[in-house]
Structure formats: structure tokens, C-alpha cells
Design a protein around this motif. Structure first.
Motif, PDB file in Angstrom:
ATOM      1  N   PHE A 172       0.838  -1.188   0.000  1.00  0.00           N
ATOM      2  CA  PHE A 172       0.000   0.000   0.000  1.00  0.00           C
ATOM      3  C   PHE A 172       0.874   1.239   0.000  1.00  0.00           C
ATOM      4  CE2 PHE A 172       0.462  -0.367   4.666  1.00  0.00           C
ATOM      5  CZ  PHE A 172       0.762   0.946   4.994  1.00  0.00           C
ATOM      6  N   VAL A 173       0.288   2.328  -0.476  1.00  0.00           N
ATOM      7  CA  VAL A 173       0.939   3.636  -0.510  1.00  0.00           C
ATOM      8  C   VAL A 173      -0.043   4.639   0.078  1.00  0.00           C
ATOM      9  CG1 VAL A 173       1.955   5.435  -1.946  1.00  0.00           C
ATOM     10  CG2 VAL A 173       2.263   3.028  -2.568  1.00  0.00           C
ATOM     11  N   ALA A 174       0.378   5.360   1.117  1.00  0.00           N
ATOM     12  CA  ALA A 174      -0.452   6.372   1.762  1.00  0.00           C
ATOM     13  C   ALA A 174       0.178   7.739   1.552  1.00  0.00           C
ATOM     14  CB  ALA A 174      -0.592   6.077   3.255  1.00  0.00           C
ATOM     15  N   PHE A 175      -0.642   8.717   1.195  1.00  0.00           N
ATOM     16  CA  PHE A 175      -0.152  10.065   0.925  1.00  0.00           C
ATOM     17  C   PHE A 175      -1.215  11.065   1.357  1.00  0.00           C
ATOM     18  CE2 PHE A 175      -1.901   7.961  -2.770  1.00  0.00           C
ATOM     19  CZ  PHE A 175      -2.914   8.815  -3.176  1.00  0.00           C
ATOM     20  N   ASN A 176      -0.915  12.353   1.221  1.00  0.00           N
ATOM     21  CA  ASN A 176      -1.880  13.379   1.601  1.00  0.00           C
ATOM     22  C   ASN A 176      -3.144  13.254   0.766  1.00  0.00           C
ATOM     23  OD1 ASN A 176      -0.362  14.657   3.583  1.00  0.00           O
ATOM     24  ND2 ASN A 176       0.734  15.917   2.115  1.00  0.00           N
ATOM     25  N   GLY A 177      -4.272  13.020   1.406  1.00  0.00           N
ATOM     26  CA  GLY A 177      -5.543  13.003   0.697  1.00  0.00           C
ATOM     27  C   GLY A 177      -5.989  11.646   0.202  1.00  0.00           C
ATOM     28  N   GLY A 178      -5.252  10.590   0.449  1.00  0.00           N
ATOM     29  CA  GLY A 178      -5.711   9.293  -0.028  1.00  0.00           C
ATOM     30  C   GLY A 178      -4.649   8.223   0.074  1.00  0.00           C
ATOM     31  N   ALA A 179      -4.991   7.049  -0.409  1.00  0.00           N
ATOM     32  CA  ALA A 179      -4.073   5.916  -0.391  1.00  0.00           C
ATOM     33  C   ALA A 179      -4.542   4.915  -1.427  1.00  0.00           C
ATOM     34  CB  ALA A 179      -4.012   5.267   0.999  1.00  0.00           C
ATOM     35  N   PHE A 180      -3.664   4.005  -1.805  1.00  0.00           N
ATOM     36  CA  PHE A 180      -4.061   2.898  -2.661  1.00  0.00           C
ATOM     37  C   PHE A 180      -3.284   1.661  -2.244  1.00  0.00           C
ATOM     38  CE2 PHE A 180      -0.692   5.070  -5.027  1.00  0.00           C
ATOM     39  CZ  PHE A 180       0.183   4.035  -5.325  1.00  0.00           C
ATOM     40  N   ALA A 181      -3.845   0.515  -2.556  1.00  0.00           N
ATOM     41  CA  ALA A 181      -3.257  -0.763  -2.152  1.00  0.00           C
ATOM     42  C   ALA A 181      -3.449  -1.769  -3.267  1.00  0.00           C
ATOM     43  CB  ALA A 181      -3.884  -1.273  -0.850  1.00  0.00           C
ATOM     44  N   GLY A 182      -2.644  -2.817  -3.251  1.00  0.00           N
ATOM     45  CA  GLY A 182      -2.743  -3.876  -4.242  1.00  0.00           C
ATOM     46  C   GLY A 182      -2.326  -5.195  -3.636  1.00  0.00           C
ATOM     47  N   ALA A 183      -2.865  -6.281  -4.194  1.00  0.00           N
ATOM     48  CA  ALA A 183      -2.547  -7.607  -3.666  1.00  0.00           C
ATOM     49  C   ALA A 183      -2.650  -8.632  -4.773  1.00  0.00           C
ATOM     50  CB  ALA A 183      -3.479  -7.971  -2.511  1.00  0.00           C
ATOM     51  N   ALA A 184      -1.860  -9.692  -4.630  1.00  0.00           N
ATOM     52  CA  ALA A 184      -1.904 -10.841  -5.537  1.00  0.00           C
ATOM     53  C   ALA A 184      -1.908 -12.105  -4.694  1.00  0.00           C
ATOM     54  CB  ALA A 184      -0.717 -10.833  -6.490  1.00  0.00           C
ATOM     55  N   THR A 185      -2.591 -13.122  -5.170  1.00  0.00           N
ATOM     56  CA  THR A 185      -2.723 -14.364  -4.421  1.00  0.00           C
ATOM     57  C   THR A 185      -1.844 -15.453  -5.021  1.00  0.00           C
ATOM     58  OG1 THR A 185      -4.588 -15.096  -5.779  1.00  0.00           O
ATOM     59  CG2 THR A 185      -5.091 -13.808  -3.821  1.00  0.00           C
ATOM     60  N   GLU A 186      -1.651 -16.502  -4.253  1.00  0.00           N
ATOM     61  CA  GLU A 186      -0.910 -17.653  -4.761  1.00  0.00           C
ATOM     62  C   GLU A 186      -1.748 -18.466  -5.733  1.00  0.00           C
ATOM     63  OE1 GLU A 186       0.397 -19.853  -1.396  1.00  0.00           O
ATOM     64  OE2 GLU A 186       1.715 -18.266  -0.635  1.00  0.00           O
ATOM     65  N   ASP A 187      -3.076 -18.376  -5.609  1.00  0.00           N
ATOM     66  CA  ASP A 187      -3.999 -19.063  -6.511  1.00  0.00           C
ATOM     67  C   ASP A 187      -4.781 -18.008  -7.271  1.00  0.00           C
ATOM     68  OD1 ASP A 187      -5.756 -20.653  -7.849  1.00  0.00           O
ATOM     69  OD2 ASP A 187      -6.718 -21.522  -6.084  1.00  0.00           O
ATOM     70  N   ALA A 188      -4.473 -17.845  -8.573  1.00  0.00           N
ATOM     71  CA  ALA A 188      -5.103 -16.784  -9.361  1.00  0.00           C
ATOM     72  C   ALA A 188      -6.612 -16.945  -9.457  1.00  0.00           C
ATOM     73  CB  ALA A 188      -4.496 -16.749 -10.766  1.00  0.00           C
ATOM     74  N   ASP A 189      -7.134 -18.160  -9.358  1.00  0.00           N
ATOM     75  CA  ASP A 189      -8.572 -18.372  -9.471  1.00  0.00           C
ATOM     76  C   ASP A 189      -9.340 -17.826  -8.267  1.00  0.00           C
ATOM     77  OD1 ASP A 189      -8.190 -19.657 -11.883  1.00  0.00           O
ATOM     78  OD2 ASP A 189      -8.032 -21.645 -10.982  1.00  0.00           O
ATOM     79  N   ARG A 190      -8.649 -17.511  -7.156  1.00  0.00           N
ATOM     80  CA  ARG A 190      -9.325 -17.022  -5.951  1.00  0.00           C
ATOM     81  C   ARG A 190      -9.078 -15.527  -5.720  1.00  0.00           C
ATOM     82  NH1 ARG A 190      -8.546 -20.759  -0.817  1.00  0.00           N
ATOM     83  NH2 ARG A 190     -10.301 -19.408  -0.222  1.00  0.00           N
ATOM     84  N   ILE A 191      -8.585 -14.820  -6.734  1.00  0.00           N
ATOM     85  CA  ILE A 191      -8.194 -13.432  -6.532  1.00  0.00           C
ATOM     86  C   ILE A 191      -9.387 -12.558  -6.157  1.00  0.00           C
ATOM     87  CG2 ILE A 191      -8.411 -12.910  -8.991  1.00  0.00           C
ATOM     88  CD1 ILE A 191      -5.874 -11.400  -6.519  1.00  0.00           C
ATOM     89  N   ARG A 192     -10.577 -12.835  -6.697  1.00  0.00           N
ATOM     90  CA  ARG A 192     -11.736 -11.989  -6.419  1.00  0.00           C
ATOM     91  C   ARG A 192     -12.222 -12.125  -4.977  1.00  0.00           C
ATOM     92  NH1 ARG A 192     -13.935  -9.288 -10.394  1.00  0.00           N
ATOM     93  NH2 ARG A 192     -15.841  -9.011  -9.191  1.00  0.00           N
ATOM     94  N   GLU A 193     -11.814 -13.177  -4.287  1.00  0.00           N
ATOM     95  CA  GLU A 193     -12.208 -13.330  -2.890  1.00  0.00           C
ATOM     96  C   GLU A 193     -11.561 -12.270  -2.001  1.00  0.00           C
ATOM     97  OE1 GLU A 193     -11.769 -17.303  -1.403  1.00  0.00           O
ATOM     98  OE2 GLU A 193     -12.196 -18.192  -3.358  1.00  0.00           O
TER      99      GLU A 193
END
Length: 715
Positions: free
Chosen positions: A617-638
Motif C-alpha cells: 500500500f501507498v499512503a499520501f496526503n488526501g488518499g491511499a491505494f493498495a494492491g494484492a496478488a494471491t498464490e492461486d489466481a482463481d481465488r483473486i476476487r475473494e
């Protein structure tokens, strides 16, 4: 066409030589064609950026954006102007009409920007950036400390510039490597305001003196004989020692000259710049990198070279400092899966085609002759792709995958007719000639109907036309080549190889298949006799089939999207916070995401959630964003509800987490609807935005997976 068929039969060695040459040229072209994730989309967009450190969004809009818009809206060909004013920066996006000469538009824009001279003195010079799919990074990296090693990431700014960015930027195919995080050294001047007032100085006067002492000034020109020399003076004070002796003012009172130095009114020390954001990878402070490629670059070979250089750095200078540089996003993963898909389609499609041919012809040699059409047609297509300046990407690979089953059609029709004539007792050479001659016209007509469908796409200048141009070329060229193969290679080979065939009904019997085929044949014949006995029956059958087709289409119609999202193993979330929140405050929201994600990478249990491979994740003035990846691509939406829930519980904050779209950076996401609310000023627009937001959230409730995001924040 008849002459071509006759020449192919008369000169089989020449046909074989042409086939080998086409295959070799295709292989050679494949080695030179750029391999990338998506096609290059040339959008008619130019973007002007201006930095003004410390300025509020209101000041940026008033002093920078409005002045730029006043000068740039008069440019010819501009259809819309969109601006974005943020703390410390401004961005003005110019959208031109389709077909605009962007090189000429860029020259005019630069000329117009040279006339803008009333920007704030401490604002940066306007920079112009073209916007297309090349701007999407082909790789993202993060540098973190190793286990058990204490390293202050915020002090590594100069180290990153000198020892990391420089070698990575020299890799062939890499146009730019950008780094975020890690502060550079700076000389800090802390004013003693009581002494400043005692000397009668102002902050502006002190700032001008410091600014003038760190500049190069042209002092004139000296002519000596036939030569002239430009005289320049330098006054650079980069160290605390030289800065302390900087003269701010010289006074002459009653014949006494007094000098006011910077050390008289301030404390000077060497430190690091205050970081403007917080970045973490799997719970550790990190410095992030983005790698951009050069145009027409093979992404696969570029990333292979990048990985070699990263391994060298990890074993060298980074190991000495206890650091580890990791790739957190690799574009070649999706490219590799697409290449594997095409290869499997060729193998599976070829095996199925052979099985069908063996079932009908009951002979292996004719089936092997037909299979030549697949590699010849597909590999030769690479010549056209290279000649047209296209690339190998998921779109062109999809076209080749579709073409695998299409290129054998023409050869099957040609061979089946030749085989039928041979079964009728026609001599070999004559059967090869007449078999191809009788069917070449319908074969060509069928191929042209496929090619004509793609003509509008080939001439369409919109981004969608550029996007699907690759699939149109791949299918059209491979199908046309398959027609040539069916009227040259097939008759030439059969005239030499198809010396003996079984008479109709005398081939090897396949028990179950033959029984089913006989029953099906009888069913079709009986149905035909029944239908032709009455015109009314025929019309009724036609109407029933049409109605059944329409109902089937309606029942099986998939959701309509502009583009598919793909199944990328990555979710990306943006955190919106109330206006005025500092980076320390946004850090709390981002850490709430990290807290719920931490067990999924530290103590993964598939029953509690998808194991996480990496989370940042990256936090800055006024907001933040985050990202993630799973070991099993078929379960990424979980991961979407897992990451959304903790922020949703915080007052005033909202999280927008989605699976990354394959085409999001190139031509827009497939499931995003953009609504612009325009008005004379923000106060007039704000109530409308609040009402529209409330209505949209009622129409698209979050319980159904919908997310409504307002920019700027509706708070």
C-alpha cells in the motif's frame, strides 16, 4: 486459378520450396516482432503538467490551470480540455479529434506553451506528455530490507539514484525507470524569526538571496582577437559550510560596512527531505519502481534482461546493505499464459482435425496432408504481422487461436473432393487437378466473406479499431493463406501421395461410430423426404428453427461489456478520505487493510481466505491505494470483500477495490461508467453531485458488488 492449380501439380518441388521459404520467413519474422501484453493504442491526447510545491489546489487552479486553459483552448483540433488541480501539481489534458496529426499538434502545443510567461516564479516549467498504452509499466518492483536487518528506507534516495536506477535504465528496451520513496539529502535552513526581524529582513528577501546564490548567470561576452568567449559566473552552495557564509545583505551605515550572513539568522544542517508518502510491501517499508518500455520492444526479452540485472544487484550492492529487490508485477506472466494457450490450441485443434479426417477418410496419409495447412498458414501470418508493424499480444494471439480451426477448412474441402474423385476411379493427376478446380471458387468465396467482415475494423481510426486490428489481420491473412495452400499444396501433394484409396463403403469399419453415422444418415434422408412433400411443412420447420434460435440466443446471452476484464492475478484498491487528511491519517486507513491481509501471507489457511503472495500500500496526503496478488489466481476476487470491509467501517472513508482489468490502462476498463457533472463553479456543482451519488448508490447498491466513486471527494 486453374493455371495455378495446374502449375502446382506440374512442379511439386517448387511448391515444396515455396512452403519451406514461407515457413522460414515466418520464423525469422517471429524473432523480430515485438511481444507485449496489449496492442499499442495511439490516443489523440496530449497532457501538460506543472509542479508547484506547497501550493493548495485552489491556488493551483487559479494561478496555473486557468492561465494554461486560456492559452491552450484556442489550439486547432482540440475537442475537449480537462484539468486536474491537486496540492502541488496541475494537469491539463487535451483531447484531439480522430485522425489528428499528433506530431503537428505537439509542435503547436509546445509553441503555445512558450508564450505562457505569467506562471508563479516558484512553479516548475510546463512539461508535455503523450498518453498511450506504452505508458503502462511492464514491471513493478519493490525494494525492502531482508529479515532481521534494520534499514531506514527513507535515507536511500541518493543510493537508489546512483546504484539502482542507472544500471536498470541501461537495459536494452527500457525507456525509463521511476522510483517512489526514499528521500534525498537536503540542506535545511531553519530561520530564527526574532533575529530576522531584528535585522529588518523578510522571508522573501532571504529566499531570493538563497535562490540567486545557487544559480549560474551569464555575465557577458569577451572578444579577444578572432575569438569570443562567454563569461559565466557560478555561485553554488550545496554544503552547510558554504551555506553558512552566504551573504544575505550588505549594509553601509555611516561608512561602516556590515554583512549579514545566513548563519546570523538561521541554523543550517544537512538532513533528508520529508517523505511525501508511506510505502509498504508485506508489512515492510519499501521503495517502489516502475519500468517503462521503449516503443516496438520485445517485452519478454526486456524482462529477461531485467531479471538478470536484478539478480546481479541482489547479489552485489543490495546484499551488502541487507536489501532485497523484488518484482511484484510482471507483464510476461499473462503473455506466457497466452502463448501457451495458442500452442495448446494448435496441438489440440490439430489432433481433433486429424481425428475427424481419419473418421471420414479412414486413411492416415490424407489426414497428414491436410495438417500441413495449419503450420504453413499460421507461421506465414507472422510475415504480414511484421510487415504491418504490429506486435504479438493477447489480441493477435486470440486471432491466431481462432484461425487454427479455420485454416484447415479449405484444405479439407479440397482434399475431400480429390479423394471422392479418386474413389470414383479418376486417375491420380486428373483427380488432383479437377478436385481442386471444382471447389476453389466456393473456397475463395467463403474466405472472402470472413475477410470482408474485418474491413471496417481495419479502416476504423478509433481506439477500438486499433485494438482489434491485430485480430483482424491475424485471422484474415491466415485464412487467405489457407486458400492458397488448398489450391497449391494440397493438389501437389495428393498427386504424388494419394496413389491408392478404398472404394466407397470398403474402408475399415468403426463399430459404434458407423452405427451412429448410419442412423444419422437415415434420419436426415427421411426428414428431407418428409419436408419436400409439403411447402407448409417446410415453412413451419423454418419458423420453428428461427424461433428456437432467437430464444436460445436470448437465454444464453452473456453480460454485455466493452472489453473483458481478463483474469489477472491482481486486485487494486483506492482509499478515499475526507478532504484535508494528512498522510499520517491516511496511513491508519491503509494499515487497517494491511491488518486484515497480514494473516493471509504470514499464516495462510485456504479455508480462511486465499493465501496472499504479496500485498502493498501507498499512503499520501488526501488518499491511499493498495494492491494484492494471491498464490492461486482463481481465488483473486475473494480478496475484494476482505480488503473493502475494514475501511468501510471507518467514518468518512471509502475503499474501492476491483480486480485489475487487462485493458484498463490502454483503452479503459470494461465495467466502468464515467459521469461528468459540469457547472459554473464547484459550489453550484456540489449539491447536484450529492444527489446524483445518492441516486446512483440506490440504483447500484454495494450489496450487489457495485462501487460508486466520486472525484473530488463528496465529503
Amino acid at each position: 486459378m486453374n493455371a495455378i492449380i495446374r502449375s502446382a501439380i506440374s512442379h511439386p518441388i517448387a511448391v515444396l520450396a515455396i512452403v519451406i521459404a514461407m515457413t522460414l520467413f515466418g520464423i525469422a519474422s517471429l524473432r523480430t516482432i515485438p511481444i507485449q501484453l496489449t496492442p499499442d493504442i495511439d490516443k489523440p491526447i496530449l497532457q501538460v503538467r506543472v509542479s508547484w510545491p506547497g501550493a493548495s489546489p485552489q491556488d493551483v487552479e487559479r494561478e496555473v490551470v486557468l492561465r494554461l486553459e486560456r492559452e491552450l483552448t484556442a489550439l486547432t483540433g482540440v475537442e475537449s480540455v480537462e484539468s486536474d488541480s491537486r496540492r502541488g501539481s496541475a494537469r491539463v489534458t487535451l483531447t484531439y479529434g480522430v485522425g489528428q496529426d499528433m506530431d503537428a499538434a505537439l509542435v503547436k502545443l509546445l509553441s503555445q506553451l512558450s508564450r505562457v510567461s505569467d506562471l508563479p516564479t516558484d512553479a516548475g516549467a510546463p512539461t508535455v506528455r503523450t498518453s498511450n498504452s506504452d505508458d503502462s509499466p511492464i514491471a513493478r518492483m519493490a525494494m525492502v530490507a531482508k529479515d532481521g536487518v534494520e534499514v531506514d528506507i527513507d535515507t536511500l534516495g541518493n543510493f537508489v539514484d546512483d546504484l539502482i536506477l542507472e544500471p536498470l535504465g541501461r537495459i536494452p528496451g527500457v525507456s525509463e525507470v521511476t522510483a517512489r520513496g526514499g528521500a534525498e539529502r537536503e540542506v535545511r535552513v531553519v530561520l530564527d524569526m526574532e533575529r530576522v526581524a531584528a535585522f529588518g529582513l523578510s522571508v522573501a528577501e532571504i529566499a531570493d538571496a538563497i535562490r540567486g546564490a545557487t544559480a549560474e548567470v551569464t555575465a557577458g561576452e569577451i572578444t579577444e582577437g578572432r575569438r569570443s568567449f562567454t563569461l559565466r559566473t557560478e555561485a553554488i552552495n550545496y554544503t552547510p559550510e558554504t551555506a553558512r557564509n552566504l551573504v544575505i545583505r550588505t549594509d553601509n551605515r555611516d561608512g561602516q560596512i556590515s554583512v549579514i550572513r545566513l548563519s546570523d539568522i538561521a541554523t543550517i544542517e544537512l538532513g533528508f527531505k520529508t517523505p511525501d508518502s508511506f510505502r509498504r510491501l508485506n508489512g515492510r517499508p519499501a521503495i517502489t519502481f516502475a519500468v517503462l518500455r521503449e516503443p516496438a520492444t520485445n517485452v519478454v526479452t526486456t524482462l529477461d534482461a531485467l531479471k538478470v540485472e536484478i539478480a546481479r544487484l541482489n547479489e552485489g550492492v543490495l546484499a551488502e546493505r541487507g536489501l532485497d529487490l523484488r518484482i511484484v508485477y510482471d507483464e510476461t506472466v499473462y503473455i506466457g499464459s497466452s502463448l501457451n494457450l495458442v500452442q495448446s490450441n494448435i496441438l489440440v485443434g490439430g489432433a481433433l482435425a486429424i481425428a475427424v479426417l481419419l473418421t471420414f477418410l479412414r486413411a492416415f496419409l490424407p489426414a497428414a496432408v491436410v495438417m500441413i495447412a495449419i503450420p504453413v498458414s499460421i507461421v506465414s501470418t507472422f510475415v504480414a504481422i511484421s510487415a504491418l508493424g504490429l506486435s504479438i499480444n493477447v489480441i493477435s494471439l486470440a486471432g491466431l487461436a481462432f484461425a487454427v480451426g479455420m485454416v484447415v477448412d479449405a484444405s479439407i474441402v479440397s482434399l475431400e473432393n480429390i479423394y471422392r474423385l479418386r474413389q470414383s476411379g479418376v486417375p491420380l493427376v486428373r483427380a488432383a487437378y479437377w478436385g481442386a478446380r471444382q471447389v476453389w471458387a466456393p473456397i475463395l468465396g467463403s474466405a472472402l466473406t470472413t475477410v470482408v467482415v474485418f474491413v471496417p475494423i481495419l479502416i476504423l481510426e478509433l481506439p477500438v479499431g486499433q485494438l482489434f486490428r491485430d485480430i483482424a489481420v491475424a485471422i484474415s491473412v491466415s485464412v487467405l493463406i489457407s486458400v492458397l495452400v488448398s489450391v497449391t499444396v494440397i493438389p501437389a501433394l495428393t498427386s504424388k501421395l494419394l496413389k491408392s484409396v478404398d472404394a466407397p463403403g470398403q474402408g475399415r469399419r468403426i463399430p459404434v461410430v458407423d452405427d451412429i453415422a448410419r442412423s444419422f444418415t437415415n434420419l436426415v434422408l427421411n426428414y428431407g423426404r418428409w419436408v419436400v412433400q409439403s411447402t407448409g411443412r417446410g415453412m413451419a420447420v423454418v419458423l420453428v428453427l428461427i424461433a428456437a434460435s432467437v430464444m436460445t440466443v436470448i437465454a444464453l446471452m452473456p453480460p454485455l461489456d466493452y472489453l473483458p476484464d481478463g483474469n489477472r492475478n491482481f486486485v487494486f484498491g483506492r482509499i478515499s478520505v475526507p478532504p484535508g487528511y494528512t498522510r499520517e491519517a491516511t496511513l491508519d486507513f491503509a494499515q487497517s487493510m494491511e491488518d486484515v491481509a497480514r494473516p493471509l501471507w504470514e499464516n495462510p489457511n485456504p479455508e480462511n481466505g486465499p493465501p496472499i503472495d504479496r500485498f502493498f500500500f501507498v499512503a499520501f496526503n488526501g488518499g491511499a491505494f493498495a494492491g494484492a496478488a494471491t498464490e492461486d489466481a482463481d481465488r483473486i476476487r475473494e480478496l475484494i470483500p476482505v480488503l473493502t470491509e475494514p475501511v468501510a467501517k471507518a467514518p468518512g472513508a471509502r475503499a474501492f477495490v476491483t480486480q485489475a482489468s487487462l485493458f484498463g490502462r490502454s483503452v479503459g476498463g470494461s465495467r466502468a461508467i464515467l459521469i461528468d457533472v459540469l457547472g459554473p463553479n464547484f459550489d453550484a456543482v456540489a449539491p447536484v453531485v450529492r444527489d446524483a451519488t445518492r441516486t446512483l448508490r440506490e440504483l447500484f447498491p454495494g450489496s450487489d458488488g457495485h462501487q460508486v466513486r466520486v472525484q473530488p471527494s463528496e465529503n
